[in-house]
Design an enzyme around this catalytic site. Sequence first.
Site, short mmCIF file in Angstrom:
data_model
loop_
_atom_site.label_atom_id
_atom_site.label_comp_id
_atom_site.label_asym_id
_atom_site.label_seq_id
_atom_site.Cartn_x
_atom_site.Cartn_y
_atom_site.Cartn_z
N ASP A 1 10.25 3.03 -1.56
CA ASP A 1 10.53 1.66 -2.01
C ASP A 1 10.60 1.70 -3.54
O ASP A 1 9.60 2.00 -4.21
CB ASP A 1 9.43 0.71 -1.52
CG ASP A 1 9.79 -0.76 -1.80
OD1 ASP A 1 10.51 -1.01 -2.79
OD2 ASP A 1 9.34 -1.63 -1.04
N ARG B 1 -0.95 -9.35 -14.97
CA ARG B 1 0.10 -8.33 -14.89
C ARG B 1 1.22 -8.67 -15.87
O ARG B 1 1.65 -9.82 -15.97
CB ARG B 1 0.63 -8.25 -13.46
CG ARG B 1 1.53 -7.06 -13.20
CD ARG B 1 1.94 -7.01 -11.74
NE ARG B 1 2.80 -8.14 -11.39
CZ ARG B 1 3.62 -8.15 -10.34
NH1 ARG B 1 3.66 -7.11 -9.51
NH2 ARG B 1 4.38 -9.21 -10.09
N PHE C 1 2.61 -2.57 -1.14
CA PHE C 1 3.08 -3.96 -1.24
C PHE C 1 3.02 -4.59 0.15
O PHE C 1 3.43 -3.98 1.13
CB PHE C 1 4.51 -3.97 -1.78
CG PHE C 1 4.99 -5.36 -2.14
CD1 PHE C 1 4.65 -5.94 -3.35
CD2 PHE C 1 5.77 -6.08 -1.26
CE1 PHE C 1 5.08 -7.22 -3.68
CE2 PHE C 1 6.21 -7.37 -1.59
CZ PHE C 1 5.86 -7.94 -2.79
N TYR D 1 16.28 -8.67 -7.54
CA TYR D 1 15.94 -9.76 -8.46
C TYR D 1 14.88 -9.40 -9.48
O TYR D 1 14.49 -10.23 -10.27
CB TYR D 1 15.50 -11.00 -7.67
CG TYR D 1 14.42 -10.76 -6.63
CD1 TYR D 1 13.09 -10.64 -6.99
CD2 TYR D 1 14.75 -10.67 -5.28
CE1 TYR D 1 12.11 -10.42 -6.04
CE2 TYR D 1 13.78 -10.45 -4.32
CZ TYR D 1 12.46 -10.32 -4.71
OH TYR D 1 11.49 -10.10 -3.76
N LYS D 2 14.41 -8.15 -9.46
CA LYS D 2 13.40 -7.75 -10.45
C LYS D 2 14.12 -7.19 -11.68
O LYS D 2 14.84 -7.90 -12.36
CB LYS D 2 12.42 -6.78 -9.81
CG LYS D 2 11.57 -7.51 -8.76
CD LYS D 2 10.65 -6.60 -7.97
CE LYS D 2 9.84 -7.44 -7.00
NZ LYS D 2 9.25 -6.66 -5.92
C1 PLP Z 1 9.28 -7.17 -4.70
C2 PLP Z 1 9.02 -6.18 -3.64
C3 PLP Z 1 9.54 -6.36 -2.36
C4 PLP Z 1 10.30 -7.61 -2.05
O1 PLP Z 1 10.71 -7.75 -0.75
P1 PLP Z 1 11.62 -9.01 -0.35
O2 PLP Z 1 12.02 -8.74 1.01
O3 PLP Z 1 12.75 -9.06 -1.33
O4 PLP Z 1 10.81 -10.24 -0.52
C5 PLP Z 1 9.30 -5.38 -1.41
N1 PLP Z 1 8.59 -4.27 -1.72
C6 PLP Z 1 8.07 -4.07 -2.96
C7 PLP Z 1 7.32 -2.84 -3.26
C8 PLP Z 1 8.28 -5.02 -3.95
O5 PLP Z 1 7.76 -4.85 -5.16
#
Ligand code: PLP
Length: 406
Positions: A193, A365, A123, A218-219
Amino acid sequence: MTRDEARALDAADPLAALKERFVLPPGVLYLDGNSLGAMPAAAPAASARAVAEEWGTGLVRSWNDAGWIDAPSRLGDRVATLIGAAPGEVVVADTTSVNLHKLLAAAVTAGERRVILTEPGNFPTDLYVAQGVAATIPGVSVRTAPRDAVPAAIDEDVAVVMLTHVHYQSAATFDLRAVTAAAQAEGALMLWDLSHSTGAVPVDLNAAGADLAVGCGYKYLNGGPGAPAFLFVAARHQARLRSPLSGWMGHAAPFDFVDDYAPAAGIRRWLAGTPPVLGMAALAAGLATFDGVNLAALFAKGRALSTLFVAEVTARCPQVRLASPADPAQRGSHVSFAHPDAYPVMAALIDRGVIGDFRAPDLLRFGFTPLYLGFEDVWRAADVLADVLASGVWDDPRYRRRAAVT
Ligand SMILES: *Cc1c(COP(=O)(O)O)cnc(C)c1O
């Protein structure tokens, strides 16, 4: 499968009523809970109470009276139950990006080793944060190895291996236990992560012997846009690792107001500044949507939903190619399909009430959140996709205009 067969699965599903814990607009099939979870039915009242009563009436007294000051640990302990962590090992704070920075910086300054090992195509924020740590702490560098080659790339220079458990595009999973063991066998720390895992697939950090982890609020946790994130530090490392963001909320005694920093004994040392109380109120409502839910049954349903979608789309949509592992045991709770015109195809789908998302360069997706999706929903989403692709309605200039957020 026929639509009636899908409906029969819903009728026999003991988890079907959990849908009532959410409010979704009529006519929408929401397959993007892996990007932004749906709104819990309790969230508006919980947020209004935090504003009008706790803030409006309680004022500064609410730090004590409404338990604001303890919210990061209280919610952290709730998250812990979803990821196989013990009470006191998880705290809710900041964003995933900031939490990654704190843990990576701690890992590369804890001993002599200075290499962060990750995979290319992780990511973006994970890569950018690692690059930022390397740019600001002397001697630190980032090394990447393709996912299958990660274990072999761990050597005596690697301080920390940072990987995303469920890949944000393909949904391919790493074996938590095996990769953690490979990192530790070479003397490195393992940082997971869990942004695309938590609340969607089984995660047992302590059974895997994990060292460090971060994840998103938030997911699948349904905490609302920009919800605070969380971080995990195994109890055995807590006294030894130090946050680079040594703010007052992570101090052993913040209200003594002394000049010199002394980290709190436990997980609270990873707090930096004042917690986002209003965001925490919404996140609490999101976490409460898991109350009393049999997680094994929930995650099994998520897998059954994505399996149904893959089977229907594979059978009915020759225009797309599955870009996720075909074996459901090898993937998380979302799936991606490749199509050369994925952007307008997704825009046309969204126009018809089926909300997924587009991931550059060519992916459609779809996320499957078993708390609020049923089998008939998934069947209908596949049906609309098949129709959009077969009819070619997506091939319209208005669907090609790119928005800022995809
Ligand atoms: C959604 C997501 C993030 C989000 O990071 P933010 O700091 O909340 O924007 C980070 N890593 C992964 C793998 C994600 O899917």
